[in-house]
Design a protein around this motif. Structure first.
Motif, PDB file in Angstrom:
ATOM      1  N   PHE A  38       0.860  -1.180   0.000  1.00  0.00           N
ATOM      2  CA  PHE A  38       0.000   0.000   0.000  1.00  0.00           C
ATOM      3  C   PHE A  38       0.894   1.227   0.000  1.00  0.00           C
ATOM      4  N   SER A  39       0.342   2.355  -0.437  1.00  0.00           N
ATOM      5  CA  SER A  39       1.151   3.571  -0.561  1.00  0.00           C
ATOM      6  C   SER A  39       1.411   4.269   0.773  1.00  0.00           C
ATOM      7  N   SER A  40       0.594   3.974   1.788  1.00  0.00           N
ATOM      8  CA  SER A  40       0.791   4.600   3.095  1.00  0.00           C
ATOM      9  C   SER A  40       0.149   3.726   4.172  1.00  0.00           C
ATOM     10  N   ILE A  41       0.498   4.013   5.408  1.00  0.00           N
ATOM     11  CA  ILE A  41      -0.087   3.299   6.543  1.00  0.00           C
ATOM     12  C   ILE A  41      -1.590   3.549   6.603  1.00  0.00           C
ATOM     13  N   ASN A  42      -2.010   4.788   6.345  1.00  0.00           N
ATOM     14  CA  ASN A  42      -3.442   5.072   6.338  1.00  0.00           C
ATOM     15  C   ASN A  42      -4.175   4.247   5.286  1.00  0.00           C
ATOM     16  N   GLU A  43      -3.543   4.021   4.152  1.00  0.00           N
ATOM     17  CA  GLU A  43      -4.188   3.207   3.118  1.00  0.00           C
ATOM     18  C   GLU A  43      -4.376   1.764   3.579  1.00  0.00           C
ATOM     19  N   VAL A  44      -3.417   1.237   4.322  1.00  0.00           N
ATOM     20  CA  VAL A  44      -3.563  -0.125   4.865  1.00  0.00           C
ATOM     21  C   VAL A  44      -4.721  -0.139   5.867  1.00  0.00           C
ATOM     22  N   LEU A  45      -4.734   0.814   6.780  1.00  0.00           N
ATOM     23  CA  LEU A  45      -5.789   0.864   7.791  1.00  0.00           C
ATOM     24  C   LEU A  45      -7.162   1.066   7.154  1.00  0.00           C
ATOM     25  N   GLY A  76     -15.193   9.328   2.770  1.00  0.00           N
ATOM     26  CA  GLY A  76     -14.937  10.537   3.545  1.00  0.00           C
ATOM     27  C   GLY A  76     -13.882  10.374   4.625  1.00  0.00           C
ATOM     28  N   ILE A  77     -13.519   9.133   4.960  1.00  0.00           N
ATOM     29  CA  ILE A  77     -12.526   8.929   6.021  1.00  0.00           C
ATOM     30  C   ILE A  77     -11.151   8.575   5.468  1.00  0.00           C
ATOM     31  N   ARG A  78     -11.047   8.365   4.170  1.00  0.00           N
ATOM     32  CA  ARG A  78      -9.760   7.976   3.570  1.00  0.00           C
ATOM     33  C   ARG A  78      -8.682   8.996   3.921  1.00  0.00           C
ATOM     34  N   GLY A  79      -7.542   8.492   4.425  1.00  0.00           N
ATOM     35  CA  GLY A  79      -6.412   9.354   4.747  1.00  0.00           C
ATOM     36  C   GLY A  79      -6.515  10.051   6.095  1.00  0.00           C
ATOM     37  N   GLN A  80      -7.580   9.794   6.854  1.00  0.00           N
ATOM     38  CA  GLN A  80      -7.791  10.461   8.143  1.00  0.00           C
ATOM     39  C   GLN A  80      -7.702   9.419   9.259  1.00  0.00           C
ATOM     40  N   LEU A  81      -6.562   9.378   9.904  1.00  0.00           N
ATOM     41  CA  LEU A  81      -6.266   8.341  10.892  1.00  0.00           C
ATOM     42  C   LEU A  81      -7.341   8.244  11.978  1.00  0.00           C
ATOM     43  N   GLU A  82      -7.714   9.362  12.574  1.00  0.00           N
ATOM     44  CA  GLU A  82      -8.685   9.307  13.672  1.00  0.00           C
ATOM     45  C   GLU A  82     -10.066   8.879  13.184  1.00  0.00           C
ATOM     46  N   ALA A  83     -10.454   9.290  11.995  1.00  0.00           N
ATOM     47  CA  ALA A  83     -11.756   8.884  11.451  1.00  0.00           C
ATOM     48  C   ALA A  83     -11.767   7.381  11.157  1.00  0.00           C
TER      49      ALA A  83
END
Length: 166
Positions: A38-45, A76-83
């Protein structure tokens, strides 16, 4: 509590540890680009969250395709760790409700997937898949953190078991 429920509690515990650890690092780390699956940790999550949602909907009786079609609510939550973390918390509550209602996790049921066809399985086997899927991707996150110059955090099942003893 049966073994599958305990394994799901482990899944919840391990995800919580990942979120806590990532939030303890520099703020931009979750969206920092890596050369990985994945391109970032947020993308994996984000992927893990969507997948947990798809399988919950499937366990609750929705078709696999309807569950996938319902993913637009997650954009709407993509890329937003807390969301993403909040969505995981909501899903965890919904899984707990599922365990309360579904007393026989060895009960057979069928899933139809447009590419793979029909699978006759049990609720317990799908739960095992959900837990394994999370474990696999938490490993991806650890590798990504190391690539970004940070340590991972232990989320092995044995750490969870030792934590229960404390």
């Amino acid at each position: 509590m049966n073994n599958i429920e305990q394994l799901y509690q482990y899944h919840t515990w391990a995800n919580k540890r990942i979120f806590e650890h990532v939030k303890s690092l520099p703020a931009d780390i979750a969206n920092q680009e890596t050369k990985s699956v994945f391109s970032s940790i947020n993308e994996v999550l984000f992927h893990m969250c969507q997948t947990d949602h798809i399988w919950l909907r499937t366990l609750l009786g929705d078709s696999f395709q309807d569950a996938i079609d319902d993913l637009s609510q997650f954009q709407g939550i993509r890329g937003q760790l807390e969301a993403i973390e909040n969505q995981f918390l909501s899903l965890n509550g919904q899984y707990r409700d599922f365990f309360t209602r579904q007393k026989n996790l060895d009960q057979p049921f069928s899933i139809y997937h447009q590419h793979y066809g029909t699978l006759d399985t049990t609720y317990a086997e799908i739960m095992q898949h959900i837990i394994n899927h999370g474990t696999y991707h938490r490993g991806n996150i650890t590798a990504m953190l190391r690539q970004l110059g940070h340590k991972g955090i232990a989320t092995d099942y044995i750490q969870y078991l030792y934590g229960l003893k404390q």
